[in-house]
Design a protein around this motif. Sequence first.
Motif, mmCIF file in Angstrom:
data_model
loop_
_atom_site.group_PDB
_atom_site.id
_atom_site.type_symbol
_atom_site.label_atom_id
_atom_site.label_comp_id
_atom_site.label_asym_id
_atom_site.label_seq_id
_atom_site.Cartn_x
_atom_site.Cartn_y
_atom_site.Cartn_z
ATOM 1 N N ARG A 29 19.129 -28.934 15.939
ATOM 2 C CA ARG A 29 17.862 -28.801 15.291
ATOM 3 C C ARG A 29 16.913 -28.159 16.128
ATOM 4 N NH1 ARG A 29 17.878 -30.568 9.802
ATOM 5 N NH2 ARG A 29 19.670 -32.085 9.608
ATOM 6 N N ILE A 30 16.185 -27.512 15.397
ATOM 7 C CA ILE A 30 15.007 -26.696 16.244
ATOM 8 C C ILE A 30 13.937 -27.431 16.156
ATOM 9 C CG2 ILE A 30 13.484 -24.729 15.976
ATOM 10 C CD1 ILE A 30 15.683 -23.164 14.657
ATOM 11 N N ALA A 31 13.104 -27.563 17.475
ATOM 12 C CA ALA A 31 12.031 -28.505 17.856
ATOM 13 C C ALA A 31 10.866 -28.078 17.241
ATOM 14 C CB ALA A 31 12.010 -28.618 19.312
ATOM 15 N N GLY A 32 10.635 -27.868 15.808
ATOM 16 C CA GLY A 32 9.534 -27.285 15.425
ATOM 17 C C GLY A 32 8.959 -28.668 14.825
ATOM 18 N N ILE A 33 7.758 -28.782 14.977
ATOM 19 C CA ILE A 33 6.778 -30.188 14.713
ATOM 20 C C ILE A 33 6.874 -30.267 13.271
ATOM 21 C CG2 ILE A 33 5.035 -31.720 15.316
ATOM 22 C CD1 ILE A 33 7.002 -31.147 17.813
ATOM 23 N N SER A 34 6.595 -29.101 12.581
ATOM 24 C CA SER A 34 6.481 -29.300 11.168
ATOM 25 C C SER A 34 7.722 -29.854 10.523
ATOM 26 C CB SER A 34 5.724 -28.188 10.630
ATOM 27 O OG SER A 34 6.484 -27.037 10.690
ATOM 28 N N LEU A 90 -5.462 -26.933 5.856
ATOM 29 C CA LEU A 90 -5.196 -25.592 5.992
ATOM 30 C C LEU A 90 -4.036 -25.244 6.962
ATOM 31 C CD1 LEU A 90 -8.850 -24.166 6.166
ATOM 32 C CD2 LEU A 90 -7.279 -23.688 4.339
ATOM 33 N N VAL A 91 -4.160 -26.026 8.021
ATOM 34 C CA VAL A 91 -3.029 -25.963 8.912
ATOM 35 C C VAL A 91 -1.640 -26.391 8.352
ATOM 36 C CG1 VAL A 91 -1.807 -27.063 11.061
ATOM 37 C CG2 VAL A 91 -4.442 -26.415 11.050
ATOM 38 N N GLY A 92 -1.591 -27.327 7.754
ATOM 39 C CA GLY A 92 -0.310 -27.604 6.773
ATOM 40 C C GLY A 92 -0.195 -26.558 5.806
ATOM 41 N N PHE A 93 -0.897 -26.210 5.124
ATOM 42 C CA PHE A 93 -0.628 -25.014 4.106
ATOM 43 C C PHE A 93 -0.204 -23.828 4.818
ATOM 44 C CE2 PHE A 93 -2.146 -21.197 1.843
ATOM 45 C CZ PHE A 93 -1.384 -21.226 0.853
ATOM 46 N N GLY A 94 -0.728 -23.409 5.948
ATOM 47 C CA GLY A 94 -0.148 -22.116 6.667
ATOM 48 C C GLY A 94 1.076 -22.586 7.443
ATOM 49 N N THR A 95 1.347 -23.658 7.879
ATOM 50 C CA THR A 95 3.023 -24.025 8.233
ATOM 51 C C THR A 95 3.732 -23.982 7.397
ATOM 52 O OG1 THR A 95 1.802 -25.443 9.951
ATOM 53 C CG2 THR A 95 4.060 -25.953 9.571
ATOM 54 N N THR A 102 3.931 -23.290 15.212
ATOM 55 C CA THR A 102 3.886 -22.441 16.424
ATOM 56 C C THR A 102 4.889 -23.113 17.422
ATOM 57 O OG1 THR A 102 2.199 -24.157 17.275
ATOM 58 C CG2 THR A 102 1.489 -21.956 16.622
ATOM 59 N N SER A 103 5.226 -24.565 17.381
ATOM 60 C CA SER A 103 6.355 -24.751 18.200
ATOM 61 C C SER A 103 7.823 -24.294 17.643
ATOM 62 C CB SER A 103 6.492 -26.276 18.479
ATOM 63 O OG SER A 103 6.606 -26.881 16.955
ATOM 64 N N GLY A 104 8.011 -24.395 16.511
ATOM 65 C CA GLY A 104 9.194 -23.787 15.938
ATOM 66 C C GLY A 104 9.460 -22.321 15.904
ATOM 67 N N HIS A 105 8.671 -21.685 15.599
ATOM 68 C CA HIS A 105 8.478 -20.023 15.852
ATOM 69 C C HIS A 105 8.341 -19.712 17.169
ATOM 70 C CE1 HIS A 105 9.110 -18.819 11.693
ATOM 71 N NE2 HIS A 105 8.242 -19.558 11.362
ATOM 72 N N PHE A 124 -0.058 -15.785 14.254
ATOM 73 C CA PHE A 124 -0.481 -17.220 14.783
ATOM 74 C C PHE A 124 -1.464 -16.912 15.861
ATOM 75 C CE2 PHE A 124 3.585 -19.644 14.112
ATOM 76 C CZ PHE A 124 3.396 -19.764 12.541
ATOM 77 N N LEU A 125 -1.271 -15.947 16.690
ATOM 78 C CA LEU A 125 -2.130 -15.514 17.970
ATOM 79 C C LEU A 125 -3.432 -14.802 17.388
ATOM 80 C CD1 LEU A 125 0.433 -15.113 20.868
ATOM 81 C CD2 LEU A 125 -1.110 -17.064 20.276
ATOM 82 N N VAL A 126 -3.061 -13.891 16.698
ATOM 83 C CA VAL A 126 -4.152 -12.836 16.218
ATOM 84 C C VAL A 126 -5.248 -13.647 15.425
ATOM 85 C CG1 VAL A 126 -4.636 -11.073 14.597
ATOM 86 C CG2 VAL A 126 -2.865 -10.815 16.333
#
Length: 141
Positions: A29-34, A90-95, A102-105, A124-126
Amino acid sequence: MANFTPLSAAIGGALIGISAVLLMLSTGRIAGISGIFSGLLNMRGEDKGWRIAFLAGLLLAPVIAGLIGYGMSAPKLPSSWAVIVVAGLLVGFGTRLGGGCTSGHGICGIARLSPRSVAATVIFLVTAIATVAITRHVLGG
């Protein structure tokens, strides 16, 4: 930059990388927190044990570090709970919209040379840079 600590940053980055690799090797598995968190919410999921352990480690590590003398300053939060709740939604929706966080990607996806993850991380950064610029320089926050 008053709080520049390259050694501790390098150690922290190495630990994040090692944990991502160990998770990939042990579970595939990938360590993406979401993704890890959303898998806990799935009622039919059978692989909840490692998810709980991973998230518990994220929560307990700073607590343990504080107890042994590596304290951190409290984060500066908005005074309104409404702002915090809306920001979280908003963070949940964006995820969900971005197909990961950001952790997964940013960590795992870029390490796998995924073009989709590179694009997502750039967005994400922009977006973060624009949000800080608007908040600090336009709204005066």
